[in-house]
Design a protein around this motif. Structure first.
Motif, short mmCIF file in Angstrom:
data_model
loop_
_atom_site.label_atom_id
_atom_site.label_comp_id
_atom_site.label_asym_id
_atom_site.label_seq_id
_atom_site.Cartn_x
_atom_site.Cartn_y
_atom_site.Cartn_z
N LEU A 124 10.08 2.37 -10.95
CA LEU A 124 11.30 1.59 -11.02
C LEU A 124 11.49 0.66 -9.83
N ARG A 125 10.63 0.74 -8.84
CA ARG A 125 10.77 -0.14 -7.68
C ARG A 125 10.50 -1.59 -8.09
N ASP A 126 11.33 -2.47 -7.60
CA ASP A 126 11.19 -3.88 -7.92
C ASP A 126 10.31 -4.56 -6.87
N ASN A 127 9.24 -5.20 -7.33
CA ASN A 127 8.33 -5.92 -6.45
C ASN A 127 8.29 -7.39 -6.86
N ALA A 136 0.82 -1.21 0.00
CA ALA A 136 0.00 0.00 0.00
C ALA A 136 0.85 1.26 0.00
N GLU A 137 1.93 1.25 0.78
CA GLU A 137 2.75 2.46 0.85
C GLU A 137 3.39 2.79 -0.51
N GLN A 138 3.69 1.76 -1.30
CA GLN A 138 4.25 2.02 -2.62
C GLN A 138 3.16 2.46 -3.59
N LEU A 186 17.40 -1.25 -11.74
CA LEU A 186 16.82 0.08 -11.93
C LEU A 186 16.24 0.67 -10.66
N ASP A 187 16.20 -0.11 -9.59
CA ASP A 187 15.57 0.32 -8.34
C ASP A 187 16.54 1.24 -7.59
N ASP A 188 16.67 2.48 -8.10
CA ASP A 188 17.70 3.37 -7.59
C ASP A 188 17.29 4.82 -7.85
N ASP A 189 17.53 5.68 -6.87
CA ASP A 189 17.15 7.09 -7.01
C ASP A 189 17.90 7.76 -8.16
#
Length: 466
Positions: A251-254, A77-79, A218-221
């Motif tokens: 880009l966050r990996d889930n 949920a937070e994402q 890619l999960d990087d600022d």
């Protein structure tokens, strides 16, 4: 809207500033009057729209997940809420459902690449208010909730000084009623492994000087910032630039949302130490008797010039184990598609992409540049935003810059407000719209003049969704 929060506001308008009971073009009262507390009545019902906070997150996501048939456990949920501007996120309450949300919407402060004047080298970047995550509770459908939210959104956009509103439509029959029209097409096509891309010698030379490397994580600022900065300088007409926070969320990996699939990867193109293009992709492969049959699904592609685009295209069609590359959010004039040969040899699918409408007619018509001088009066009808209705004089000078003011003169052309959205990026010309009966010519030659002034010479790309 097409994308829900799990895969992917103006501040509340002062009640005293809200208007209601406006006459429409038939002389009838507007069906969505507002009382002194900012509540809208739809028949006997009263609909109130209020700003949402993170405390409303569970209820907001519940409506969003139902509206877009999403798995609520796929993304935390937070994402799902990450990247939302809560100052631009609102909920509707209906008196048949007191204390509970009847609908939700949010919006983004976006940028869009539009036709430019002589000084812009073809295109310019302008602000756009992007409406998204519009959802109505299933028990509140056909009760005026959507209409109240759309009207509220456009009033909020006007208060913020926005002149253009855009969205991606989940259903094409809905948003035309509110003055939106298709401004770009989402062109999907495939390239076979090893496809030759015979570009001209100058473009090939530029591609040869471009270095392309693979990004595995890619999960990087920093990666999000680089992609955002590339969008800001991409020259492609129709490019939509979303906030960096939205790029970061995407880009966050889930692992839970990609069971059995690899993480997103990217090819990043650089030249002389500067980023000049990127392709974000995910591969899938099946095996039959030891033989691989894979495809590359490119979810995002941008480049600052055709040399960078060619360098990325070369690498995409050379990947091991892959038999094809699938690309979307492109345009019919996409160089990759044309380098690959005749459209007849490709499987090309075309769908609607960005829908646009004026928040302020004058501001939208002066936001872009024009191909030829023009001096016409346009009678515009807008049943949702009454402040746009009336006659406007559009004057374009020799450099392609425009002025647009109210006029008491007889109109050269009559049109509904949605026509402006379809003309804006050059997707369809005034002649074609006139042949469909959507533009009425009152002064001979005015449609031809409008057609020439709005011409761009190139089709817009579909652009990223939001």
């Amino acid at each position: 809207m097409r994308r829900n929060l799990a895969r992917r506001g103006p501040r509340p308008r002062r009640p005293e500033a809200l208007t209601g009971n406006e006459p429409n073009h038939a002389g009838e009262p507007f069906v969505n009057p507002v009382d002194a507390l900012g509540r809208r009545s739809e028949g006997e019902a009263v609909i109130s729209i209020r700003p949402l906070t993170l405390a409303d997150g569970d209820e907001l996501l519940a409506i969003d997940h139902f509206a877009f048939v999403a798995d609520p456990d796929e993304v935390p949920a937070e994402q799902s809420l990450e990247g939302l501007d809560m100052d631009r996120t609102f909920g509707a309450e209906h008196d048949d459902r007191p204390g509970e949300l009847a609908g939700i919407y949010t919006s983004f402060d976006l940028r869009m690449r539009v036709p430019g004047s002589d000084a812009d080298d073809g295109a310019r970047l302008v602000p756009m208010n992007g409406l998204t995550a519009v959802g109505v509770h299933p028990d509140m459908r056909r009760r005026g909730v959507l209409r109240a939210m759309i009207r509220h959104h456009l009033e909020q956009a006007r208060d913020r000084g926005d002149v253009i509103a855009g969205l991606h439509a989940s259903e094409p029959v809905i948003y035309g009623r509110f003055g939106y029209s298709v401004a770009s097409h989402d062109v999907h096509y495939s390239l076979g492994s090893g496809t030759k891309l015979p570009a001209s010698e100058p473009i090939t030379a530029l591609a040869d000087r471009t270095d392309v490397r693979t990004l595995l994580d890619l999960d990087d600022d920093t990666i999000a910032r680089r992609l955002h900065e590339l969008d800001l300088v991409s020259p492609a007409l129709g490019t939509v630039v979303v906030p960096e926070a939205v790029v970061r969320r995407r880009l966050r990996d889930n692992p839970t949302s990609r069971v059995g699939k690899e993480p997103r990867r990217a090819l990043i193109a650089t030249r002389e130490g500067r980023d000049v293009g990127v392709a974000v992709f995910r591969r899938e492969v099946t095996w039959d008797d030891g033989n691989a049959d894979g495809h590359v699904n490119v979810t995002y592609l941008t480049a600052v010039d055709e040399g960078a685009l060619l360098a990325l295209g070369r690498r995409l069609v050379e990947m091991d184990l892959m038999s094809r590359v699938d690309l979307g959010q492109r345009g019919l004039d996409d160089p990759l598609l044309n380098w690959a040969g005749s459209v007849r040899t490709r499987t090309v699918r075309v769908a609607d992409a960005l829908w646009l409408r004026p928040v302020e007619v004058s501001g939208m018509l002066t936001a872009r540049g024009y191909a030829t001088p023009l001096d016409l009066t346009l009678e515009v009808r807008d049943d949702t935003c009454d402040w746009n209705s009336g006659t406007w004089r559009l004057v374009v000078d020799e450099t392609g810059e425009a002025e647009c003011v109210r006029s008491d003169a007889d109109a050269d052309i009559r049109l509904d407000v949605d026509v402006i959205g379809e003309l804006f990026l050059g997707l369809r010309g005034a002649r074609a719209l006139a042949s469909l009966g959507r533009i009425t010519e009152r002064t001979p030659g005015s449609v031809a003049a409008l057609n020439s002034a709005f011409a761009t010479g190139i089709q817009p790309i579909g652009g990223t969704g939001f």
